[in-house]
Enzyme design. Structure first.
Site, PDB file in Angstrom:
ATOM      1  N   TRP A  15       0.829  -1.214   0.000  1.00 48.56           N
ATOM      2  CA  TRP A  15       0.000   0.000   0.000  1.00 48.56           C
ATOM      3  C   TRP A  15       0.860   1.259   0.000  1.00 48.56           C
ATOM      4  O   TRP A  15       1.889   1.314   0.692  1.00 48.56           O
ATOM      5  CB  TRP A  15      -0.874   0.001   1.254  1.00 48.56           C
ATOM      6  CG  TRP A  15      -1.546   1.321   1.505  1.00 48.56           C
ATOM      7  CD1 TRP A  15      -1.122   2.288   2.370  1.00 48.56           C
ATOM      8  CD2 TRP A  15      -2.724   1.813   0.893  1.00 48.56           C
ATOM      9  NE1 TRP A  15      -1.986   3.367   2.319  1.00 48.56           N
ATOM     10  CE2 TRP A  15      -2.980   3.097   1.413  1.00 48.56           C
ATOM     11  CE3 TRP A  15      -3.612   1.305  -0.077  1.00 48.56           C
ATOM     12  CZ2 TRP A  15      -4.065   3.879   1.028  1.00 48.56           C
ATOM     13  CZ3 TRP A  15      -4.700   2.080  -0.453  1.00 48.56           C
ATOM     14  CH2 TRP A  15      -4.918   3.346   0.104  1.00 48.56           C
ATOM     15  N   MET A  16       0.408   2.288  -0.739  1.00 40.91           N
ATOM     16  CA  MET A  16       1.049   3.606  -0.667  1.00 40.91           C
ATOM     17  C   MET A  16      -0.024   4.691  -0.619  1.00 40.91           C
ATOM     18  O   MET A  16      -0.990   4.628  -1.374  1.00 40.91           O
ATOM     19  CB  MET A  16       1.933   3.830  -1.898  1.00 40.91           C
ATOM     20  CG  MET A  16       2.590   5.213  -1.909  1.00 40.91           C
ATOM     21  SD  MET A  16       3.635   5.485  -3.362  1.00 40.91           S
ATOM     22  CE  MET A  16       2.406   6.004  -4.535  1.00 40.91           C
ATOM     23  N   ASN A  17       0.177   5.702   0.263  1.00 39.00           N
ATOM     24  CA  ASN A  17      -0.604   6.931   0.133  1.00 39.00           C
ATOM     25  C   ASN A  17       0.341   8.120   0.053  1.00 39.00           C
ATOM     26  O   ASN A  17       1.182   8.168  -0.840  1.00 39.00           O
ATOM     27  CB  ASN A  17      -1.769   7.038   1.119  1.00 39.00           C
ATOM     28  CG  ASN A  17      -1.451   6.897   2.586  1.00 39.00           C
ATOM     29  OD1 ASN A  17      -1.054   5.850   3.031  1.00 39.00           O
ATOM     30  ND2 ASN A  17      -1.632   7.948   3.366  1.00 39.00           N
ATOM     31  N   ASP A  18       0.238   9.103   0.909  1.00 39.54           N
ATOM     32  CA  ASP A  18       0.854  10.429   0.697  1.00 39.54           C
ATOM     33  C   ASP A  18       2.357  10.419   0.350  1.00 39.54           C
ATOM     34  O   ASP A  18       3.129   9.648   0.927  1.00 39.54           O
ATOM     35  CB  ASP A  18       0.773  11.268   1.978  1.00 39.54           C
ATOM     36  CG  ASP A  18      -0.552  11.199   2.659  1.00 39.54           C
ATOM     37  OD1 ASP A  18      -1.506  10.688   2.068  1.00 39.54           O
ATOM     38  OD2 ASP A  18      -0.631  11.667   3.806  1.00 39.54           O
ATOM     39  N   SER A  55       2.549  11.059   7.957  1.00 37.30           N
ATOM     40  CA  SER A  55       3.176  11.976   7.001  1.00 37.30           C
ATOM     41  C   SER A  55       4.037  13.061   7.640  1.00 37.30           C
ATOM     42  O   SER A  55       3.825  13.450   8.795  1.00 37.30           O
ATOM     43  CB  SER A  55       2.103  12.619   6.136  1.00 37.30           C
ATOM     44  OG  SER A  55       1.629  11.656   5.232  1.00 37.30           O
ATOM     45  N   ARG A  76      -1.328  16.907  12.754  1.00 39.43           N
ATOM     46  CA  ARG A  76      -0.343  16.091  12.034  1.00 39.43           C
ATOM     47  C   ARG A  76       0.168  16.715  10.740  1.00 39.43           C
ATOM     48  O   ARG A  76      -0.281  17.730  10.289  1.00 39.43           O
ATOM     49  CB  ARG A  76      -0.950  14.722  11.721  1.00 39.43           C
ATOM     50  CG  ARG A  76      -2.210  14.764  10.887  1.00 39.43           C
ATOM     51  CD  ARG A  76      -2.626  13.319  10.579  1.00 39.43           C
ATOM     52  NE  ARG A  76      -3.891  13.223   9.892  1.00 39.43           N
ATOM     53  CZ  ARG A  76      -5.068  13.105  10.491  1.00 39.43           C
ATOM     54  NH1 ARG A  76      -5.158  13.092  11.813  1.00 39.43           N
ATOM     55  NH2 ARG A  76      -6.179  13.004   9.773  1.00 39.43           N
ATOM     56  N   ASP A  77       1.106  15.973  10.150  1.00 44.12           N
ATOM     57  CA  ASP A  77       1.660  16.225   8.817  1.00 44.12           C
ATOM     58  C   ASP A  77       2.525  17.486   8.776  1.00 44.12           C
ATOM     59  O   ASP A  77       2.297  18.386   7.956  1.00 44.12           O
ATOM     60  CB  ASP A  77       0.542  16.296   7.751  1.00 44.12           C
ATOM     61  CG  ASP A  77      -0.403  15.102   7.815  1.00 44.12           C
ATOM     62  OD1 ASP A  77       0.017  14.057   8.348  1.00 44.12           O
ATOM     63  OD2 ASP A  77      -1.550  15.216   7.344  1.00 44.12           O
ATOM     64  N   GLU A  97      -5.604  18.169   6.097  1.00 46.86           N
ATOM     65  CA  GLU A  97      -4.422  17.311   6.204  1.00 46.86           C
ATOM     66  C   GLU A  97      -3.314  17.831   5.274  1.00 46.86           C
ATOM     67  O   GLU A  97      -3.565  18.560   4.320  1.00 46.86           O
ATOM     68  CB  GLU A  97      -4.767  15.875   5.776  1.00 46.86           C
ATOM     69  CG  GLU A  97      -5.807  15.200   6.646  1.00 46.86           C
ATOM     70  CD  GLU A  97      -6.021  13.737   6.290  1.00 46.86           C
ATOM     71  OE1 GLU A  97      -6.063  12.925   7.211  1.00 46.86           O
ATOM     72  OE2 GLU A  97      -6.146  13.400   5.100  1.00 46.86           O
ATOM     73  N   TRP A 129      -9.575   9.180  -1.012  1.00 47.18           N
ATOM     74  CA  TRP A 129      -9.917   8.320   0.132  1.00 47.18           C
ATOM     75  C   TRP A 129     -11.302   7.685  -0.012  1.00 47.18           C
ATOM     76  O   TRP A 129     -11.603   6.693   0.644  1.00 47.18           O
ATOM     77  CB  TRP A 129      -9.832   9.095   1.453  1.00 47.18           C
ATOM     78  CG  TRP A 129      -8.426   9.192   1.990  1.00 47.18           C
ATOM     79  CD1 TRP A 129      -7.724  10.329   2.235  1.00 47.18           C
ATOM     80  CD2 TRP A 129      -7.555   8.109   2.379  1.00 47.18           C
ATOM     81  NE1 TRP A 129      -6.468  10.034   2.723  1.00 47.18           N
ATOM     82  CE2 TRP A 129      -6.346   8.685   2.832  1.00 47.18           C
ATOM     83  CE3 TRP A 129      -7.682   6.717   2.374  1.00 47.18           C
ATOM     84  CZ2 TRP A 129      -5.276   7.911   3.281  1.00 47.18           C
ATOM     85  CZ3 TRP A 129      -6.607   5.942   2.831  1.00 47.18           C
ATOM     86  CH2 TRP A 129      -5.426   6.551   3.267  1.00 47.18           C
TER      87      TRP A 129
HETATM   88  C1  FRU Z   1      -3.533  11.889   4.452  1.00 46.95           C
HETATM   89  C2  FRU Z   1      -3.266  11.200   5.777  1.00 46.95           C
HETATM   90  C3  FRU Z   1      -2.399  12.076   6.652  1.00 46.95           C
HETATM   91  C4  FRU Z   1      -1.736  11.080   7.560  1.00 46.95           C
HETATM   92  C5  FRU Z   1      -1.509   9.912   6.637  1.00 46.95           C
HETATM   93  C6  FRU Z   1      -1.574   8.573   7.300  1.00 46.95           C
HETATM   94  O1  FRU Z   1      -3.827  11.033   3.418  1.00 46.95           O
HETATM   95  O2  FRU Z   1      -4.488  10.879   6.402  1.00 46.95           O
HETATM   96  O3  FRU Z   1      -3.102  13.090   7.334  1.00 46.95           O
HETATM   97  O4  FRU Z   1      -0.549  11.557   8.129  1.00 46.95           O
HETATM   98  O5  FRU Z   1      -2.522  10.008   5.628  1.00 46.95           O
HETATM   99  O6  FRU Z   1      -1.205   7.580   6.395  1.00 46.95           O
END
Ligand code: FRU
Length: 487
Positions: A25-28, A85, A144-145, A196, A283
């Protein structure tokens, strides 16, 4: 899982020019930094499955932002928690005391919403968690972030981070102790669930010496194309407070398509360019997209500019990085055609990874555009609705089985045809489509999961004609080569 050898990066829907993780899996995008000749891309990663779970920072490097080399995972969960993140800065003067000859310092969120630090003394190859983590405790709610940058006028590190429905600014002399400065955004722009992944950076207005400050910030719900989206604000930042130029009710969107989230920019790029990349997903359905051994890809990296766009005002505009053109393998061109109803340019040639450039001169047609044909019934349309001065992308008729009911859709963006011209630069990479319209004034990013590859290209009009003065089609190669292959 992903194999090596001749099937390396050849799975169905695997992007050939976009970054995607080897597997899992990959997100940000995280920790974007240029350092000693390499662009680093870290990313939210769960290596043991294709859905959201315990986050790590995956890692890759590139010298041109298109050809990536995968590196070992950079940050692993520790006793405090999983690694969410954040960003990376070059601490050249060792302000932190952690990198005696200068090095890289990462600041990230733990999943419990406290903020931590890690550092690398070997150009990002290996990372050590700071023993004094967390450097900012969790307030017990969304917080966060962190995106950190060096603010030369005040000689401070400045951090912007998302705190529920606003962003907070902090300052630090050493990346370890942070002082709260101010908050922005509760009454500004779009809201829907929490904010975010913010970013804060200065950018010159094209063709002038004026510099503005820009904040980009993502929202999980209520984006312009439904679900997740990224908005931005232009204004002034004095090292303490951000004052937007726009009224509270104004929302500026970075991308009018459904699939560009958590987009942030590289730190430390030497030539003053501001480079951005986003997670090419949403999302709403991101954990369901029908890929196999991996899930998630990044957008193309893009050069950002601030431009006074005719009829709109000061806007953030984007074009793909030039290195993309290195992968053009052949070209077809059509010139000076008057289009009425439908004209087929390509019929029966697979168009998996291609770039299409089109210059269209408006005439009597109420609507016109490009159709990417999958078969007789199925198509993806990129069109211009001249009466309402808007660009659209329609992916509703492009798949047999929908994997999620929010995935099919038609998306619109306001766009004035400059002097009666529409210029489109479209990049298709098997499971994605990016439209840079009007020299990047408007951008739309969308995933597509056609069960059959696109094999037809048509120009069409509704009620009248349009002049296609120039259309170019480039087949694009692949930037993925098997690291174990000896060929
Ligand atoms: C955004 C997010 C960030 C968080 C990360 C967790 O897509 O929800 O706010 O740090 O993904 O994977």
């Amino acid at each position: 899982m992903t194999s090596s050898g001749k099937h390396y990066y050849q799975e169905q829907f695997r992007p050939q020019l976009h970054f995607s993780p080897p597997s899992g899996w990959m997100n940000d995008p995280n920790g974007l930094v240029y350092y000693r000749g390499q662009y680093h891309l870290f990313y939210q990663h769960h290596p043991f499955g294709t859905r959201v779970s315990t986050m790590h920072w995956g890692h890759a490097v590139s010298s041109d932002l298109i050809q990536w080399t995968h590196l070992p995972i950079a940050l692993y969960p520790d006793q405090i928690g999983a690694i969410w993140s954040g960003s990376v800065v070059v601490d050249a003067d060792n302000s932190s005391g952690l990198v005696p000859n200068g090095g890289l310092v990462a600041m990230f969120s733990y999943d419990n919403q406290s903020q931590g630090i890690a550092y690398s003394r070997d150009e990002g190859q290996t990372w050590t968690m700071y023993a004094g983590n967390p450097v900012i405790p969790s307030p017990g709610r969304d917080f966060r972030d962190p995106k950190v940058c060096w603010h030369a006028p005040t000689s401070c590190w400045i951090m912007i981070l998302a705190a529920q429905h606003e962003v907070h600014f902090y300052a630090s002399p050493n990346l370890l102790t942070w002082t709260f400065l101010s908050a922005f955004g509760r009454d500004y722009g779009a809201h829907g669930s929490v904010w975010e992944c913010p970013d804060l950076f200065p950018l010159k207005v094209e063709g002038s010496d004026v510099s503005k400050w820009v904040i980009t910030v993502s929202i999980i719900k209520n984006g312009v194309a439904g679900g997740s989206g990224t908005q931005y604000f232009i204004g002034e930042f004095d090292g303490e407070t951000f004052i937007p130029d726009s009224a509270p009710e104004t929302t500026l969107w970075l991308d009018y398509g459904p699939d560009n989230y958590a987009a942030v920019t590289w730190n430390n790029v030497p030539d003053g360019r501001r480079l951005l990349i986003g997670w090419m997903n949403n999302w709403d359905y991101g954990q369901e997209v029908p890929t196999s051994t991996w899930r998630g890809a990044m957008t193309l990296p893009r050069v950002l500019k601030l431009r006074n766009v005719e009829g709109m005002g000061l806007r953030l505009v984007q074009t793909p990085v030039k290195a993309l053109h290195n992968d053009r393998v052949n070209r077809q061109q059509w010139q000076d055609q008057v289009i009425s109803d439908t004209v087929k340019l390509i019929d029966g040639t697979p168009l998996k990874a291609v770039e299409i450039k089109a210059e269209l001169q408006l005439d009597s047609a109420r609507e016109f555009g490009i159709r990417l044909r999958l078969d007789e019934q199925q198509q993806i349309s990129i069109g211009y609705d001249a009466a309402n001065a808007r660009l659209f992308l329609d992916r509703r008729a492009a798949e047999h089985k929908s994997f999620h009911d929010t995935f099919p859709g038609i998306y619109y963006a306001p766009l004035h045809a400059k002097d009666g011209w529409l210029r489109l630069d479209i990049v298709i990479d098997w499971s994605s489509l990016e439209i840079f319209a009007g020299d990047g004034d408007v951008v739309m990013t969308a995933q597509i999961f056609p069960e059959k590859p696109i094999s037809g290209l048509e120009l069409y009009t509704v009620d009248g004609t349009v002049r296609a003065t120039n259309v170019e089609l480039y087949q694009l190669g692949s930037v993925w080569r098997d690291p174990l292959s000896t060929e």
